[in-house]
Design an enzyme around this catalytic site. Structure first.
Site, mmCIF file in Angstrom:
data_model
loop_
_atom_site.group_PDB
_atom_site.id
_atom_site.type_symbol
_atom_site.label_atom_id
_atom_site.label_comp_id
_atom_site.label_asym_id
_atom_site.label_seq_id
_atom_site.Cartn_x
_atom_site.Cartn_y
_atom_site.Cartn_z
ATOM 1 N N HIS A 217 0.837 -1.201 0.000
ATOM 2 C CA HIS A 217 0.000 0.000 0.000
ATOM 3 C C HIS A 217 0.872 1.252 0.000
ATOM 4 O O HIS A 217 0.599 2.226 -0.732
ATOM 5 C CB HIS A 217 -0.938 -0.015 1.219
ATOM 6 C CG HIS A 217 -1.993 1.038 1.158
ATOM 7 N ND1 HIS A 217 -2.242 1.904 2.179
ATOM 8 C CD2 HIS A 217 -2.868 1.366 0.175
ATOM 9 C CE1 HIS A 217 -3.226 2.720 1.842
ATOM 10 N NE2 HIS A 217 -3.626 2.414 0.629
ATOM 11 N N GLU A 357 -10.679 10.285 -4.960
ATOM 12 C CA GLU A 357 -9.476 10.089 -4.125
ATOM 13 C C GLU A 357 -9.143 11.296 -3.259
ATOM 14 O O GLU A 357 -8.855 11.085 -2.078
ATOM 15 C CB GLU A 357 -8.269 9.680 -4.994
ATOM 16 C CG GLU A 357 -7.113 9.269 -4.134
ATOM 17 C CD GLU A 357 -5.842 8.889 -4.895
ATOM 18 O OE1 GLU A 357 -5.781 9.001 -6.116
ATOM 19 O OE2 GLU A 357 -4.885 8.510 -4.207
ATOM 20 N N HIS A 376 -9.875 9.900 5.580
ATOM 21 C CA HIS A 376 -8.751 9.309 6.316
ATOM 22 C C HIS A 376 -8.387 10.189 7.518
ATOM 23 O O HIS A 376 -8.084 9.689 8.593
ATOM 24 C CB HIS A 376 -7.537 9.142 5.392
ATOM 25 C CG HIS A 376 -7.517 7.821 4.670
ATOM 26 N ND1 HIS A 376 -6.841 6.733 5.156
ATOM 27 C CD2 HIS A 376 -8.089 7.416 3.521
ATOM 28 C CE1 HIS A 376 -7.000 5.712 4.327
ATOM 29 N NE2 HIS A 376 -7.754 6.101 3.319
ATOM 30 N N HIS A 412 -13.047 2.140 3.034
ATOM 31 C CA HIS A 412 -12.884 1.864 1.601
ATOM 32 C C HIS A 412 -14.093 1.139 1.016
ATOM 33 O O HIS A 412 -14.353 1.232 -0.178
ATOM 34 C CB HIS A 412 -11.559 1.163 1.324
ATOM 35 C CG HIS A 412 -10.480 2.168 1.056
ATOM 36 N ND1 HIS A 412 -10.286 2.731 -0.169
ATOM 37 C CD2 HIS A 412 -9.603 2.777 1.898
ATOM 38 C CE1 HIS A 412 -9.315 3.635 -0.100
ATOM 39 N NE2 HIS A 412 -8.885 3.677 1.150
HETATM 40 CU CU LIG Z 1 -4.879 3.528 -0.479
#
Ligand SMILES: [Cu+2]
Length: 854
Positions: A217, A357, A376, A412
């Site tokens: 990742h 994103e 996030h 996600h």
């Molecule tokens: Cu990611």
């Protein structure tokens, strides 16, 4: 041009102990030490320390690398302000990324490799530069520069172990590092160090905290960075969608194997995050702790006005704002049009990825916002949303740590649901006609079979493996002449036996054809032991492989080994592996440059009785899939990376693309499972509207060039292999987990440890591998041969779940060395020890969690 061994060494060792200034001692392995000789005027404040240090190593054989003074010394204060040396680096903090970009530019501007070396050294040791900023910027620079193509990045878990190992484990390693090498013990981590199995989510810790998965990742976001200018990475937004969907699909497969329900999306209106997470990580550079999250933490607005670490735009993030962004994105999906500053344009999946994103390619960040990244941040601040306690953000704020946290998958899933709404609005792929039809006339997959060595056909076999990580490469130990050499941490992780697919394809046309073979896998049964309907199962498919093949007229036999997969990279990227390959490069060595799914995690764990999966083999017309590359691009082979198979244009790693080239598959990513299945007549209502095909069998039945086979994944919980990586197996052991420590496996307790052999002698019970405490160079093992089993049972028999064995999951040899009671277990099974997890929903399929901890 490929990187020479000399350049590989010069740059590779800069990644060793990045927190230590270069004058602070040699780099490299004992017997092949390297020292960087910097001009003294570069670090006047440490000149004396530098001289004294050098004297203390005067008796050692070292090869010196002379570093020139850079022609101009850069002003690094802007970088130091954007991400101070004392900060915990967060990828999702735009300031920190800006610092990385600036530093990367400085290094990219160096005209030649000598200049690059000087600049990299100066910046590395500067008081202005945060070590993680330097690692990210330098790694990215080496990947990008034409003259460093083919540089092999050492495994990131050895470069920055503080992002992967608990502070307890690191402390124990420092203790071991400070004693002479022959007295050192290996620090053993038995599994998850972040929780216990009375938290059901802990069953999946082996997946979430896997070194390779987190490294992947990190690496993926390093090359598909948020700030990449347009044109640098082809179909970046679409790959963001596909790569994250497939990671999620793999996670879902593990959940089902562990008797957990599928992931529930984390809805912004949900109020609380049910799952807690305590990473137990410390930033080794600054000594600061990562944030934690209690279970049932409130998901609330972020209002960290005084947090100078965050840019102004990220100090206040409200849930309302996020809902607004989501609403606008859904509006764009349903209307099929995107509002840009210059007008409306049709929405594509690639653009949608850029928007969600959201990267520098977001066509209208003002309007569509920053949904995924801000999510996030908002999630990583639930423990201190108003900065009342000066707490750092949690692990969700960085790409090298986010996947450890259970909430990553829930977030996600929420993001993936938005992508799927776009996909559901598109017409399904039909067997014939329409966009990207499924059937390929004249081509038929006659049969497909999976063979794993030693077991019956169509079975994958999984087990656990112990591998060693050398923390002396990443920990800033105080090195003196008699404490050089490795400090090993031994981790346990999932692995599988190598396997081969044999596929028979009939080409009924009269001409040779080029085919793209796509192999997918998905769990067949849901939590209730019912077959997944196709509309649901399609989102659970993940790739095992994709490659090109030639099909002559008539019947063609295709054999494809797991080691050739275009999805994965092997474990062997540690400093020791790279040193070995620099010293004795094998002629046909497989070379990887870091990005790819870890091979040891490509097959889900499965269950002891065998978990059912569907594997789909699908061949499409390679000429249609082929993408013309720009004339200026270098052929994939010239960059020295990803030489994994013999197919000329399909060297690309499926998840990582090819640098400077277009993504080498014209089909939509995730094809054919990215869209809803085609429809068919509803037998209950033949005159009514058509319905999606109910299941995989029906789906495949009308596509001759596709074939499905049912396979089982059998997890042998008794089998624990030791990686043949040249590390002595007879080394004394200490625990890397504080909760195991009462059991006597400590540094000075002879009771719990095998007798320590005298240097040079053969240890008792140490197996067949090199046994001396002096580190001999590891045997150059063929890169990806089947792993030799030492003492493990033959994998083809499914072991019955047993209540007799006090240590499920330990090899016999291991049990011999370490009796159960040594770690506080009673010899007979206790209800709370190494939990047998009952299966409320599937009582017929007894399932043992990873749980070998008390
Ligand atoms: Cu990611």
């Amino acid at each position: 041009m490929a990187v020479t061994p000399e350049i590989q060494q010069q740059f590779m060792y800069l990644f060793e102990r990045v927190g230590d200034p270069l004058y602070f001692g040699p780099r490299g392995a004992v017997g092949n030490l390297i020292s960087y000789n910097l001009p003294p005027e570069l670090c006047p404040e440490t000149q004396h320390a530098s001289t004294i240090r050098k004297q203390s190593f005067a008796n050692l054989q070292m090869r010196e690398i002379r570093v020139d003074r850079p022609t101009t010394l850069p002003n690094l204060s802007g970088i130091g302000t954007a991400c101070p040396k004392s900060a915990i680096y967060n990828y999702f903090n735009p300031n920190h990324r800006r610092a990385t970009q600036e530093l990367r530019q400085i290094m990219l501007q160096q005209p030649d490799l000598r200049g690059l070396l000087s600049m990299a050294c100066v910046c590395r040791d500067s008081e202005m530069i945060n070590p993680k900023v330097w690692i990210t910027a330098f790694a990215s620079c080496l990947l990008t520069r034409p003259d460093t193509r083919g540089f092999r990045m050492p495994a990131i878990w050895e470069v920055m172990p503080d992002m992967f190992f608990s502070s307890f484990c690191l402390k124990e390693s420092i203790r071991q590092g400070s004693v002479p090498q022959q007295d050192r013990a290996v620090v053993v981590i038995e599994g998850s160090f972040t929780g216990r199995n009375n938290n059901v989510e802990n069953r999946l810790a082996y997946f979430r905290e896997d070194l390779g998965i987190n490294a992947h990742h990190w690496h993926w976001h390093l090359i598909y960075t948020l700030d990449a200018p347009r044109g640098q990475r082809d179909r970046k937004g679409e790959l963001f969608f596909m790569m994250h969907r497939e990671m999620l699909a793999r996670y879902e497969a593990e959940r089902l194997a562990n008797n957990l329900t599928l992931t529930k999306p984390l809805k912004l209106d949900e109020g609380v995050i049910k799952e807690g997470y305590f990473p137990k990580l410390t930033d080794s550079n600054s000594g600061q702790l990562w944030g934690n999250r209690q279970q049932n933490s409130k998901l609330s607005d972020v209002n960290r006005l005084d947090d100078s670490n965050l840019p102004q735009g990220f100090r206040v993030i409200t849930l309302e704002m996020m809902r607004r962004f989501r609403g606008r994105i859904l509006e764009a999906i349903d209307s099929g049009m995107v509002i840009t500053p210059t007008g409306r344009v049709p929405l594509t999946i690639d653009m949608l990825g850029d928007i969600i994103e959201s990267s520098s390619l977001n066509p209208n960040p003002q309007y569509y916002g920053d949904l995924h990244n801000m999510g996030h941040v908002i999630i990583s601040a639930t423990h201190d949303p108003e900065f009342k306690h000066s707490e750092n953000l949690g692990v969700m704020s960085d790409t090298s740590t986010a996947m450890r946290d259970v909430v990553f998958y829930r977030w996600h899933k929420y993001i993936d649901d938005i992508f799927d709404r776009f996909k559901q609005n598109l017409n399904p792929y039909n067997p014939t006609g329409g966009e990207f039809p499924l059937a390929w006339e004249g081509i038929q997959v006659e049969s497909a079979q999976l063979q794993t060595k030693g077991v019956q056909p169509n079975v994958f076999s999984t087990f656990r493996m112990r591998s060693n990580v050398d923390l002396s490469r990443g920990m800033d130990f105080l090195r003196i002449q008699n404490n050089l050499g490795p400090v090993f941490v031994r981790v346990v992780h999932l692995n599988h036996d190598p396997y081969t697919f044999t596929i028979s394809v009939r080409n009924n046309t009269n001409a040779p054809r080029t085919g793209t073979v796509r192999i997918f896998m998905a769990p067949r049964l849901n939590e209730h032991n019912e077959q997944f309907p196709m509309v649901q199962q399609r989102r659970l498919f993940f790739q095992l492989d994709k490659f090109t093949t030639q099909l002559s007229p008539g019947v063609n036999g295709i054999t494809r080994r797991s080691s050739e997969s275009s999805v994965t990279i092997p474990w062997e990227q540690t400093f020791r592996d790279l040193e070995r390959s620099v010293q004795t490069p094998a002629a046909n060595e497989q070379t990887f440059c870091g990005c790819g799914w870890p091979e040891h995690m490509v097959i889900p764990r499965g269950t002891a009785t065998g978990q059912l999966y569907d594997v789909v083999v699908f061949i499409t017309d390679g000429n249609e899939d082929r993408v013309e590359q720009p004339a200026t691009s270098q052929p994939a082979r010239s960059n020295n990376c990803r030489h994994k198979n013999n197919y000329s244009w399909w060297d690309a790693v499926s998840y990582c693309g090819v640098l400077d080239q277009r993504y080498p598959d014209r089909k939509p990513m995730g094809y054919p499972f990215d869209r809803n299945p085609y429809t068919t007549v509803n037998s209950n209502n033949p005159n009514g509207p058509q319905i999606p095909v109910p299941n995989l069998e029906t789906y495949v039945s009308r596509v001759p060039n596709m074939r499905a086979l049912q396979v089982r994944v059998v997890y042998n919980q008794e089998r624990v292999e030791m990686r043949n990586d040249g590390v002595p197996t007879g080394m004394r052991e200490v625990n890397g987990d504080p909760y195991m420590n009462s059991a006597g496996r400590t540094a000075c307790s002879p009771q719990g440890n095998p007798p320590r052999p005298a240097p040079g002698s053969t240890p008792t019970g140490g197996g067949t591998r090199p046994s001396t405490m002096e580190m001999t160079p590891a045997r150059p093992s063929p890169p990806r041969e089947p792993i030799q089993s030492g003492s493990s049972p033959v994998p083809n028999r499914v072991p019955p779940p047993t209540t007799q064995n006090p240590r499920p999951g330990w090899s016999r040899q291991y049990q011999h060395q370490h009796r159960g009671e040594q770690r506080g277990h009673s010899p007979s099974p206790s209800p709370i020890g190494w939990t047998h997890i009952p299966s409320p929903e599937r009582p017929s399929s007894p399932n043992w969690g990873w749980g070998w901890r008390g």
